[in-house]
Design a protein around this motif. Structure first.
Motif, mmCIF file in Angstrom:
data_model
loop_
_atom_site.group_PDB
_atom_site.id
_atom_site.type_symbol
_atom_site.label_atom_id
_atom_site.label_comp_id
_atom_site.label_asym_id
_atom_site.label_seq_id
_atom_site.Cartn_x
_atom_site.Cartn_y
_atom_site.Cartn_z
ATOM 1 N N UNK A 165 -5.415 -3.070 3.483
ATOM 2 C CA UNK A 165 -4.460 -2.512 2.538
ATOM 3 C C UNK A 165 -4.370 -1.002 2.702
ATOM 4 N N UNK A 166 -5.510 -0.357 2.930
ATOM 5 C CA UNK A 166 -5.495 1.095 3.124
ATOM 6 C C UNK A 166 -4.613 1.481 4.309
ATOM 7 N N UNK A 167 -4.676 0.683 5.379
ATOM 8 C CA UNK A 167 -3.848 0.977 6.552
ATOM 9 C C UNK A 167 -2.360 0.904 6.198
ATOM 10 N N UNK A 168 -2.002 -0.046 5.364
ATOM 11 C CA UNK A 168 -0.594 -0.189 4.971
ATOM 12 C C UNK A 168 -0.139 0.967 4.082
ATOM 13 N N UNK A 169 -1.078 1.574 3.392
ATOM 14 C CA UNK A 169 -0.739 2.629 2.435
ATOM 15 C C UNK A 169 -0.858 4.037 3.016
ATOM 16 N N UNK A 170 -1.049 4.121 4.326
ATOM 17 C CA UNK A 170 -1.149 5.423 4.979
ATOM 18 C C UNK A 170 0.228 5.873 5.464
ATOM 19 N N UNK A 171 0.751 6.999 4.980
ATOM 20 C CA UNK A 171 2.049 7.499 5.443
ATOM 21 C C UNK A 171 2.011 7.861 6.924
ATOM 22 N N UNK A 172 3.158 7.793 7.573
ATOM 23 C CA UNK A 172 3.253 8.130 8.997
ATOM 24 C C UNK A 172 4.093 9.389 9.214
ATOM 25 N N UNK A 173 4.077 10.285 8.234
ATOM 26 C CA UNK A 173 4.858 11.517 8.311
ATOM 27 C C UNK A 173 4.040 12.638 7.668
ATOM 28 N N UNK A 174 4.399 13.898 7.899
ATOM 29 C CA UNK A 174 3.626 15.012 7.332
ATOM 30 C C UNK A 174 3.705 15.021 5.810
ATOM 31 N N UNK A 175 2.617 15.411 5.163
ATOM 32 C CA UNK A 175 2.626 15.485 3.707
ATOM 33 C C UNK A 175 3.637 16.530 3.246
ATOM 34 N N UNK A 176 4.427 16.152 2.246
ATOM 35 C CA UNK A 176 5.459 17.025 1.719
ATOM 36 C C UNK A 176 6.845 16.702 2.235
ATOM 37 N N UNK A 177 6.934 15.950 3.354
ATOM 38 C CA UNK A 177 8.246 15.611 3.897
ATOM 39 C C UNK A 177 9.018 14.740 2.913
ATOM 40 N N UNK A 178 8.353 13.770 2.336
ATOM 41 C CA UNK A 178 8.894 13.046 1.189
ATOM 42 C C UNK A 178 8.201 13.608 -0.057
ATOM 43 N N UNK A 179 8.726 13.313 -1.186
ATOM 44 C CA UNK A 179 8.193 13.841 -2.440
ATOM 45 C C UNK A 179 6.722 13.437 -2.609
ATOM 46 N N UNK A 180 5.859 14.426 -2.837
ATOM 47 C CA UNK A 180 4.459 14.149 -3.135
ATOM 48 C C UNK A 180 4.379 13.609 -4.563
ATOM 49 N N UNK A 181 3.693 12.484 -4.738
ATOM 50 C CA UNK A 181 3.662 11.810 -6.029
ATOM 51 C C UNK A 181 2.298 11.968 -6.695
ATOM 52 N N UNK A 182 2.319 11.954 -8.028
ATOM 53 C CA UNK A 182 1.102 12.146 -8.812
ATOM 54 C C UNK A 182 0.860 10.910 -9.675
ATOM 55 N N UNK A 183 -0.295 10.282 -9.482
ATOM 56 C CA UNK A 183 -0.622 9.092 -10.268
ATOM 57 C C UNK A 183 -2.121 8.813 -10.177
ATOM 58 N N UNK A 184 -2.649 8.283 -11.270
ATOM 59 C CA UNK A 184 -4.058 7.872 -11.289
ATOM 60 C C UNK A 184 -4.218 6.353 -11.241
ATOM 61 N N UNK A 185 -3.098 5.621 -11.308
ATOM 62 C CA UNK A 185 -3.217 4.157 -11.385
ATOM 63 C C UNK A 185 -2.345 3.397 -10.391
ATOM 64 N N UNK A 186 -1.666 4.109 -9.477
ATOM 65 C CA UNK A 186 -0.830 3.443 -8.477
ATOM 66 C C UNK A 186 -1.673 2.628 -7.505
ATOM 67 N N UNK A 187 -2.628 3.266 -6.868
ATOM 68 C CA UNK A 187 -3.462 2.547 -5.901
ATOM 69 C C UNK A 187 -4.262 1.419 -6.549
ATOM 70 N N UNK A 188 -4.872 1.629 -7.722
ATOM 71 C CA UNK A 188 -5.579 0.509 -8.366
ATOM 72 C C UNK A 188 -4.649 -0.667 -8.676
ATOM 73 N N UNK A 189 -3.383 -0.376 -9.013
ATOM 74 C CA UNK A 189 -2.439 -1.463 -9.297
ATOM 75 C C UNK A 189 -2.177 -2.284 -8.038
ATOM 76 N N UNK A 190 -2.012 -1.609 -6.908
ATOM 77 C CA UNK A 190 -1.738 -2.319 -5.656
ATOM 78 C C UNK A 190 -2.947 -3.096 -5.155
ATOM 79 N N UNK A 191 -4.129 -2.681 -5.588
ATOM 80 C CA UNK A 191 -5.358 -3.352 -5.138
ATOM 81 C C UNK A 191 -5.681 -4.600 -5.951
ATOM 82 N N UNK A 192 -4.876 -4.896 -6.978
ATOM 83 C CA UNK A 192 -5.127 -6.082 -7.795
ATOM 84 C C UNK A 192 -4.924 -7.350 -6.969
#
Length: 517
Positions: A294-321
């Motif tokens: 799952x971590x591999x699927x959630x790794x961006x393939x572009x430089x940070x900041x190219x798309x909007x940087x997002x702020x969340x404390x529960x996004x990744x835990x939700x996807x790991x359910x």
């Protein structure tokens, strides 16, 4: 021939009292439209009407009511500079609280009597004879034409939801809706929910519904960078301190602004903040997602900041359910009871939610705007919007686009930009009221020079290094390449030499009009 703009004689100013007050029509009662309205009223201009198609003010904070909707800019900065709010419940406020703030300030400042709700603008045509805008509106099925000296479209960049044109789109048997048009009448309890998109809205509503659904499939075109959100609930002591000692809240606003300007700069210049953000993302992903695949699927393939940087404390835990699946194959077709991805796999779903964002680069798409010589605004733009200082378009006199091209920020509060634009519009209306100008049209060479500057400054920005909603065809048309304070400085004083005064057209004799017809 264009008439060069020169300062009018002082005697003309003395006669200003006999002149008709400039009439201003503003389209949209979100933060942008209300900012312009309040600035004009404060300056003594009262013939101002805001046209709002919905039934109340609020803009995006009225429309986006999905579970978990919140702002990713601290409320101390995401608020009007002239209306600090000591009672914010959190550092990053949620949609209901922001909407309450907008409503409350609009009422307290006496703005609501100037807002016509339930009024949709269909078209705006510049009449060269009267040098006015003729604006066709529809209210409750009744059509009328309003006249204005100044037109201010303030519909924003994030007002038109986008749903991809996929085969079978209308064949889905269950409820299907965009996050900006959330269906609160649809009970998601125990349902199989398909979510298409992993942008700024999805990272909020997915955690907001994950505990209710029976199963969830999240279709990800490209993984976002998601870093921790330093949010917290404010206590009664915070509110008491903010009310008793306003400088404490002002200090927080100033500190947030300084940090956000640092973030803005990192998108166009090398900065130590960029690797710091990436490190924060790496740690967050490693700690919150233990499954390596799952971590591999959630790794961006572009430089940070190219798309909007997002702020969340529960996004990744939700996807790991356990009942959530992240699919990276593109959605190819919508089926009556699910979707099919490009690999041929069918994914069953009872409800389909589009988290696919907005038509950010298609400025004023819902408005038909005709300028000098019958020019169509969208044909003039040719798919790439441009405006001097993000406000003025040659051939469309005294029309100022609020939150227009090149005014979005990568890491700060747009309200700073809106206030600067409102101040600029006030200066123009002041000049009209005093008789120093008659009808302003920005010079084409001035607008071209500004667009060339934007292209040059944005060419090496991080936003050109991947496909994102900031650019269209590789050209960034939404974002400002500098700091908010630079934009504020450039709009602090209108340079009237950048405009020409559009000469009045001679009236056409009645007999000539009849012959022409």
């Amino acid at each position: 021939m264009d008439t060069p703009l020169r300062p009018a004689p002082r005697a003309r100013d003395a006669a200003a009292g006999s002149r008709r007050a400039p009439r201003v029509l503003v389209v949209g009662a979100g933060f942008g439209g209300l900012t312009v309205l309040r600035a004009l009223l404060q300056a003594g201009h009262t013939d101002v009407t805001v046209l709002e198609r919905a039934d109340e003010v609020g803009g995006v904070w009225r429309d986006n009511t999905y579970p978990g909707a919140a702002c990713d800019v601290p409320s101390s900065l995401y608020s009007w500079s002239w209306a600090p709010h000591p009672s914010w419940p959190r550092r990053y406020s949620q949609q209901p609280d922001i909407l309450d703030y907008v409503r409350g300030v609009a009422a307290a400042e006496g703005l609501l009597p100037h807002v016509r709700t339930g009024t949709a603008v269909r078209r705006a045509v510049f009449d060269e004879g009267s040098r006015t805008w003729q604006v066709t509106v529809e209210t409750g099925g009744r059509t009328e034409v309003l006249e204005a000296d100044v037109l201010v479209p303030a519909v924003g960049q994030l007002s038109q939801p986008v749903v991809p044109a996929l085969p079978g789109l209308d064949d889905f048997a269950g409820p299907a809706f965009h996050s900006a048009r959330w269906r609160h009448d649809v009970d998601l309890t125990g349902k199989r929910v398909a979510v298409v998109g992993t942008g700024a809205s999805a990272i909020q509503f997915v955690p907001g519904i994950v505990d209710r659904v029976g199963a969830m499939t999240v279709f990800q075109r490209s993984a976002p960078y998601v870093v921790p959100k330093p949010d917290r609930a404010y206590t009664r002591l915070h509110g008491a301190a903010f009310r008793a000692l306003p400088p404490t809240q002002a200090f927080g606003r100033g500190l947030t602004r300084a940090i956000s300007e640092w973030l803005n700069r990192s998108f166009t210049h090398r900065s130590v903040l960029t690797p710091a953000l990436r490190a924060a993302w790496e740690v967050t992903l490693l700690v919150q997602v233990r499954d390596r695949r799952l971590r591999r699927r959630l790794r961006p393939d572009y430089p940070i900041g190219c798309k909007r940087v997002l702020f969340s404390n529960d996004w990744y835990p939700a996807l790991a359910r356990e009942h959530v699946e992240v699919v990276t194959e593109p959605v190819a077709e919508v089926l009556p009871h699910g979707v099919r991805t490009a690999d041929g796999r069918e994914h069953a779903a009872d409800v389909l939610v589009w988290g696919t964002g907005f038509a950010a680069t298609r400025f004023l798409e819902t408005l038909e705007v005709t300028g000098v010589g019958g020019a169509d605004l969208h044909e003039v733009w040719g798919g790439k919007a441009h405006a001097h200082l993000g406000l003025a378009v040659p051939g469309f006199p005294q029309m100022f686009v609020v939150y227009g091209p090149h005014t979005n920020l990568g890491g700060s509060s747009i309200i700073q930009m809106l206030e600067a634009q409102a101040g600029y519009v006030v200066q123009v209306v002041d000049a009209l009221a005093a008789g120093r100008v008659e009808c302003l049209d920005v010079r084409p060479e001035v607008a071209e020079a500004f667009e060339a500057e934007m292209g040059s400054r944005l060419a090496d920005s991080v936003w050109t290094q991947c496909s994102n909603w900031y650019n269209d065809g590789g050209t960034v048309s939404t974002n400002w390449p500098g700091l908010a304070r630079e934009y504020e400085h450039r709009l602090a004083r209108v340079s009237f030499t950048e405009y020409h005064d559009l000469p009045a057209q001679p009236a056409v004799p009645a007999r000539t009009r009849e012959t022409a017809s």
